[in-house]
Enzyme design. Structure first.
Site, PDB file in Angstrom:
ATOM      1  N   CYS A  51       0.800  -1.224  -0.315  1.00 27.82           N
ATOM      2  CA  CYS A  51       0.289   0.162   0.134  1.00 27.82           C
ATOM      3  C   CYS A  51       0.688   1.811   0.147  1.00 27.82           C
ATOM      4  O   CYS A  51       2.288   1.553   0.204  1.00 27.82           O
ATOM      5  CB  CYS A  51      -0.846  -0.107   1.319  1.00 27.82           C
ATOM      6  SG  CYS A  51      -2.237  -1.263   1.459  1.00 27.82           S
ATOM      7  N   GLY A  77       1.372   0.479  -5.147  1.00 30.17           N
ATOM      8  CA  GLY A  77       0.556  -1.342  -5.133  1.00 30.17           C
ATOM      9  C   GLY A  77      -0.439  -0.704  -6.759  1.00 30.17           C
ATOM     10  O   GLY A  77      -0.997   1.041  -6.756  1.00 30.17           O
ATOM     11  N   ASN A 151      -1.432   1.365   5.632  1.00 33.02           N
ATOM     12  CA  ASN A 151      -0.399   0.373   4.570  1.00 33.02           C
ATOM     13  C   ASN A 151       0.714   0.007   6.069  1.00 33.02           C
ATOM     14  O   ASN A 151       0.951  -0.172   6.609  1.00 33.02           O
ATOM     15  CB  ASN A 151       0.265   1.839   4.699  1.00 33.02           C
ATOM     16  CG  ASN A 151       2.243   1.024   3.353  1.00 33.02           C
ATOM     17  OD1 ASN A 151       2.865   1.726   3.699  1.00 33.02           O
ATOM     18  ND2 ASN A 151       2.066  -0.489   3.159  1.00 33.02           N
ATOM     19  N   GLY A 152       0.637  -1.746   5.614  1.00 33.20           N
ATOM     20  CA  GLY A 152       1.520  -2.170   6.909  1.00 33.20           C
ATOM     21  C   GLY A 152       0.120  -3.767   7.126  1.00 33.20           C
ATOM     22  O   GLY A 152      -0.579  -3.575   6.547  1.00 33.20           O
ATOM     23  N   CYS A 290      11.916  -0.196   7.441  1.00 35.17           N
ATOM     24  CA  CYS A 290      12.352  -1.787   6.747  1.00 35.17           C
ATOM     25  C   CYS A 290      13.453  -1.219   6.049  1.00 35.17           C
ATOM     26  O   CYS A 290      13.109   0.113   5.008  1.00 35.17           O
ATOM     27  CB  CYS A 290      10.665  -2.020   5.921  1.00 35.17           C
ATOM     28  SG  CYS A 290      11.440  -2.579   4.331  1.00 35.17           S
ATOM     29  N   TYR A 296      14.567  -1.421  -2.933  1.00 35.29           N
ATOM     30  CA  TYR A 296      13.728  -1.473  -3.383  1.00 35.29           C
ATOM     31  C   TYR A 296      12.563  -0.513  -3.542  1.00 35.29           C
ATOM     32  O   TYR A 296      12.027  -0.235  -4.578  1.00 35.29           O
ATOM     33  CB  TYR A 296      13.485  -3.141  -3.681  1.00 35.29           C
ATOM     34  CG  TYR A 296      11.921  -3.815  -4.908  1.00 35.29           C
ATOM     35  CD1 TYR A 296      12.633  -3.550  -6.255  1.00 35.29           C
ATOM     36  CD2 TYR A 296      11.031  -4.343  -4.471  1.00 35.29           C
ATOM     37  CE1 TYR A 296      11.380  -3.646  -7.100  1.00 35.29           C
ATOM     38  CE2 TYR A 296      10.125  -4.278  -5.123  1.00 35.29           C
ATOM     39  CZ  TYR A 296      10.835  -4.158  -6.898  1.00 35.29           C
ATOM     40  OH  TYR A 296       8.877  -4.411  -7.755  1.00 35.29           O
ATOM     41  N   SER A 337      14.623  -1.043 -11.077  1.00 31.33           N
ATOM     42  CA  SER A 337      15.508  -1.200  -9.975  1.00 31.33           C
ATOM     43  C   SER A 337      16.843  -1.443  -9.472  1.00 31.33           C
ATOM     44  O   SER A 337      16.738  -0.206  -8.696  1.00 31.33           O
ATOM     45  CB  SER A 337      14.433  -1.855  -8.935  1.00 31.33           C
ATOM     46  OG  SER A 337      14.553  -3.122  -9.108  1.00 31.33           O
ATOM     47  N   CYS A 436       8.138 -11.711   5.169  1.00 30.25           N
ATOM     48  CA  CYS A 436       8.081 -10.988   5.240  1.00 30.25           C
ATOM     49  C   CYS A 436       6.225 -10.669   5.984  1.00 30.25           C
ATOM     50  O   CYS A 436       5.560 -11.477   6.016  1.00 30.25           O
ATOM     51  CB  CYS A 436       8.249  -9.871   5.143  1.00 30.25           C
ATOM     52  SG  CYS A 436       7.544  -7.795   5.582  1.00 30.25           S
ATOM     53  N   CYS A 488      15.053  -2.655  10.202  1.00 33.23           N
ATOM     54  CA  CYS A 488      14.424  -4.359  10.353  1.00 33.23           C
ATOM     55  C   CYS A 488      15.222  -5.235   9.541  1.00 33.23           C
ATOM     56  O   CYS A 488      15.455  -4.628   8.270  1.00 33.23           O
ATOM     57  CB  CYS A 488      13.452  -4.600  10.260  1.00 33.23           C
ATOM     58  SG  CYS A 488      12.161  -6.398   9.750  1.00 33.23           S
ATOM     59  N   CYS A 491      13.797  -9.935   6.587  1.00 29.33           N
ATOM     60  CA  CYS A 491      14.088 -11.145   5.515  1.00 29.33           C
ATOM     61  C   CYS A 491      15.035 -11.350   5.717  1.00 29.33           C
ATOM     62  O   CYS A 491      15.974 -12.417   4.448  1.00 29.33           O
ATOM     63  CB  CYS A 491      13.141 -10.487   4.276  1.00 29.33           C
ATOM     64  SG  CYS A 491      13.654  -8.904   3.979  1.00 29.33           S
TER      65      CYS A 491
HETATM   66  S1  SF4 Z   1      11.065  -8.187   7.201  1.00 23.17           S
HETATM   67 FE1  SF4 Z   1      12.024  -7.235   5.050  1.00 23.17          FE
HETATM   68  S2  SF4 Z   1      10.040  -5.897   4.031  1.00 23.17           S
HETATM   69 FE2  SF4 Z   1       9.728  -7.401   5.822  1.00 23.17          FE
HETATM   70  S3  SF4 Z   1       9.927  -4.760   7.110  1.00 23.17           S
HETATM   71 FE3  SF4 Z   1      11.233  -6.364   7.612  1.00 23.17          FE
HETATM   72  S4  SF4 Z   1      12.661  -5.602   6.562  1.00 23.17           S
HETATM   73 FE4  SF4 Z   1      10.852  -5.048   5.268  1.00 23.17          FE
END
Ligand code: SF4
Length: 513
Positions: A51, A77, A151-152, A290, A296, A337, A436, A488, A491
């Site tokens: 989103c 999106g 969004n999220g 994130c 990306y 990208s 994720c 974060c 992933c």
């Molecule tokens: S898991 Fe990866 S894609 Fe999801 S919020 Fe964390 S860094 Fe971003």
């Protein structure tokens, strides 16, 4: 023909004032299943943001400003979009399937009067790409009429839902947004802003939210600041400023709005005709923005988490060249990208940069389908090699991720088929090994090639002469800033910043190659 859902102008909130049911989707609206675990990757096998959100306060044509901002956020999106407006008395909401420009023609925008607007553009997960699940969601609650766009992903839905149901809540949907509105409706707080702060403090996960009542706009980020949300300002000579919010600052440029600042993690901002006020509804939680937004998702012309995306990607490319340089004749990005990281790589390595793959930008959404059959076709539709740039050359191919590996193999084959002597694939982030849970559409762990195979096994599968990923340390160094923003990286590491994740999905997977 674009299908639209029009929720007509309403001036009255729930006249009963009853607390149960404390929430109902207004005007026949119904929101579908929340399908956190299901994934629908696009034709090019990329992860997808779900989103983008925008909000406008204090503009005579707020709907058109929201439209322009959503237009700039279309990359976040492409399946549905919606705009809700308010004029102090009434609140209207129109949503449709398709691109922003297809849905919001002049005639449609004319049906959205008011000086305030919120908007949403959505990429949905499998099975819920229906019009009725588009946002904003407009609801009648015991706290009045509220429109919300989100969004999220929340990760403690089950607990909250159970508790609210015990308290008499009647759920008609399983959406994150309904949970938040139910919490607002059930809050004991005396004022709406207190009720919102109270509710946001109870939800766990990722959310950048915009909300609107008949006369106020609210914007908030979760305490860890997973998703971006920026605030901007338009000067109006002789009149109050227009305040705008958007998932990415690139939306402000189209509005001629000045970027002012990010909404802070754990901050709730309220905009009324008296101005902007703010409060921290949560603090002391380590930031976990994130990092994949920088890799990306976000546009390179956006400034998110206090840093230009272009700068981050350039650094990722340079770091990649330092970590895993290889003798080659040309550096070729996988468009679009991979372009910025490839420029950084080429400059650092001293190897010529060439657009050796051309992307067709006019491939319709018809081909954004989950079936493998269509995905196979989609790669060739989207990318075509420039034979004279590749023939006989040792090529360094730069991309930003390998998800299942099937698309990367097709691209490597395509470059080799155009006559390349060698193909060396370089990825501008670490291997994606975990799904994720925070608003990004990811396949399950068993489908992630890097979760189940060594780098050399992946190299053999994609048929490259060599393969290297950017190290985690290199990625973190590429986004490092003076503010020491916390990221974060789940992933890439499997270390989730929240407790509430689906354990089944992070158990070791079996090999798929
Ligand atoms: S898991 Fe990866 S894609 Fe999801 S919020 Fe964390 S860094 Fe971003």
């Amino acid at each position: 023909m674009t299908r639209l859902l029009f929720q007509g102008v309403e001036g009255e909130s729930d006249p009963t004032g009853l607390r149960a049911p404390s929430f109902r989707p207004s005007s026949g609206e119904r929101v579908g299943e929340h399908e956190l675990q299901q994934s629908k990757l696009s034709a090019d096998d990329k992860l997808r943001e779900e989103c983008g959100v925008v909000a406008i306060h204090g503009h005579p044509d707020a709907a058109r400003q929201a439209y322009l901002a959503l237009y700039a956020l279309q990359h976040r999106g492409q399946e549905s979009a919606g705009i809700a407006t308010a004029d102090g008395q009434h609140l209207a909401n129109i949503k449709g399937m398709g691109l922003v420009s297809e849905i919001f023609t002049d005639d449609v925008l004319a049906k959205l009067p008011g000086q305030m607007a919120i908007g949403h553009t959505r990429y949905s997960t499998t099975g819920d790409s229906a019009l009725l699940n588009a946002q904003p969601i407009r609801v009648d609650s015991t706290k009045g009429l509220i429109a919300i766009a989100h969004n999220g992903n929340l990760v403690n839905l089950g607990n909250l839902r159970a508790r609210l149901e015990r308290e008499g809540a009647y759920f008609q949907t399983t959406s994150d947004s309904e949970i938040i509105v139910q919490l607002i409706a059930h809050s004991e707080a005396a004022t709406l802003v207190d009720a919102i702060a109270d509710s946001l403090g109870q939800v766990e996960g990722a959310f950048s939210i915009v909300m609107m009542t008949r006369d106020r706009i609210f914007a908030a980020r979760d305490p860890r600041g997973f998703r971006p949300l920026s605030m901007g300002r338009m000067k109006n000579p002789g009149a109050p400023d227009t305040i705008v919010f958007a998932s990415e600052s690139c939306a402000f440029d189209l509005l001629h709005a000045e970027f002012e600042r990010d909404v802070l993690p754990g901050e709730l901002v309220m905009v009324t005709q008296d101005g902007v006020t703010s409060r921290q509804y949560a603090s002391g939680v380590p930031q976990a923005s994130c990092i994949f937004e920088h890799v990306y998702f976000a546009r390179p012309d956006s400034r998110i988490f206090g840093r230009w995306v272009q700068e981050s990607r350039d650094q990722m490319g340079r770091q990649l060249a330092r970590e895993s340089g290889v003798s080659a004749d040309v550096v070729v990005p996988v468009p679009d990208s991979g372009v910025t990281a490839a420029l950084g790589y080429a400059e650092e390595a001293g190897i010529p940069f060439r657009f050796g793959l051309i992307r067709n930008h006019y491939v319709g959404r018809t081909f954004i389908e989950p079936e493998q059959r269509v995905r196979d076709f989609g790669v060739r539709l989207k990318l075509n090699p420039v034979h004279n740039l590749l023939e006989g050359k040792r090529v360094v191919l730069i991309d930003d991720s390998i998800i299942r590996g099937t698309t990367s193999r097709k691209i490597v084959r395509m470059v080799r088929g155009a006559g390349a002597a060698e193909v060396h694939l370089r990825i501008s982030c670490p291997p994606t090994i975990s799904p994720c849970f925070y608003g990004v559409d990811t396949p399950s762990k068993r489908e992630l090639i890097a979760a189940n195979n060594s780098i050399d096994e992946i190299r053999r599968f994609i048929e490259a002469d060599s393969l290297a990923y950017l190290s985690l340390e290199g990625l973190l160094a590429s986004v490092r800033d003076e503010k020491k923003t916390g990221y974060c990286t789940a992933c890439y590491t499997g270390n989730y910043p929240t407790q509430w994740v689906d354990v089944a999905d992070i158990l070791p997977a079996t090999a798929t190659i």
